[in-house]
Design an enzyme around this catalytic site. Structure first.
Site: not given
Length: 308
Positions: A14, A36-37, A90, A168
């Site tokens: 996303i 970020s991992r 979201k 979702d």
């Protein structure tokens, strides 16, 4: 004013598809870092955690949190404690209580918190709201059905407890319906279908009403193949209204009334910049509240196992 120095946390699909292009075209922002991992963003500093990023880049003014909802609260609280404005993808969190806590913290620190609902910014949503306000609504049907294998391949977090499952995408429909109806609605009954090997539902059937006993129903399903369905159909005294393609197109009595290119994420970031400049927050929890109510009232029905 100088551009808002913003960082992204959680670099996944996303972010690459929507957040990065929207930020690149908005002069209100300068993207300065990412955490970020697994993912990275070219041309900026990248870190493995939000803590490491905030320690190293003190000039960050705002963060956009795009990791799964189960992990968002700790990251949001870390950012707010560090004095940063926060954009929440979201759903804004895994529970209503944790988002309320973040809202109180943002207010106490004089920071902006944005619970983003991208589908509310679909091009035909405001036109649908205006149409429904001009007539008497008889009933509403929400049909939100898509292929999870296409949209969420190998995303195990979405099937875990707190991952919401079919809600979702379903929460996108809820974010629209809570915006366009003239009165608040509430759930009266629900059936949630859980694959035997999953902790989140793959489908849901929900009945809603309001103070004037309006009949509203929703069908969410992640097993749709072929053409995907993201439609809201309202029967009214002025005729049939169909808000289709996730809010992109509006037709009334079979005639197109509104059809424009999608600009959801650019509009979200314009809104975030706006509330930062105004020194306030924008946190509407009504879509997430409906999800919580569905889990509270819903009858569980177990269905066949599901594998990606």
């Amino acid at each position: 004013m100088s551009p808002i120095r913003i960082a992204i946390v959680g670099v996944g699909k996303i972010v690459r598809d929507q957040h990065l292009p929207a930020l690149a075209k908005n002069a209100d922002y300068q993207l300065v870092a990412a955490a970020s991992r697994h993912g990275t963003v070219d041309g900026i500093d990248n870190f493995k955690s939000i803590e490491a990023m905030l320690d190293a880049v003190s000039s960050i003014e705002a963060v956009s949190l795009c990791m799964p909802p189960q992990y968002r609260y700790e990251a949001a609280r870390t950012a707010l404690e560090a004095g940063k404005h926060v954009f929440l993808e979201k759903p804004p969190g895994a529970t209503l209580s944790e988002v309320a806590d973040l809202q109180a913290l943002a207010e106490a620190k004089g920071l902006s918190l944005f619970a983003s609902w991208h589908s509310r910014y679909a091009p035909a949503v405001e036109a649908a709201k205006a149409f429904l306000a001009s007539t008497t609504i008889r009933n509403v049907k929400i049909i939100w059905k898509e292929d999870v294998r296409h949209w969420h391949p190998n995303q195990e977090w979405i099937w875990a407890a707190g991952g919401l499952g079919v809600f979702d995408p379903g929460i996108n429909a809820l974010s629209i319906i809570t915006h366009i109806l003239p009165r608040p609605i509430f759930i009266t009954s629900a059936t949630l279908e859980f694959p035997e090997n999953r902790d989140a539902p793959i489908a849901a059937s929900i009945a809603f009403s309001d103070a004037q006993k309006l009949d509203v129903s929703a069908e969410f399903d992640w097993r749709q193949t072929g053409k995907q369905s993201w439609d809201i159909v309202a029967e009214t005294e002025a005729g049939e209204m169909i808000l289709s393609e996730g809010g992109a197109k509006l037709s009334v009595n079979g005639k197109i009334a509104h059809d424009e290119p999608e600009q959801e994420y650019p509009m979200l970031y314009r809104r975030f910049a706006e509330i930062i400049k105004e020194g306030r927050s924008d946190v509407d929890l009504s879509p997430l509240r409906h999800v919580a109510d569905a889990f509270m009232l819903g009858r569980r029905k177990f269905v066949e196992v599901f594998y990606d």
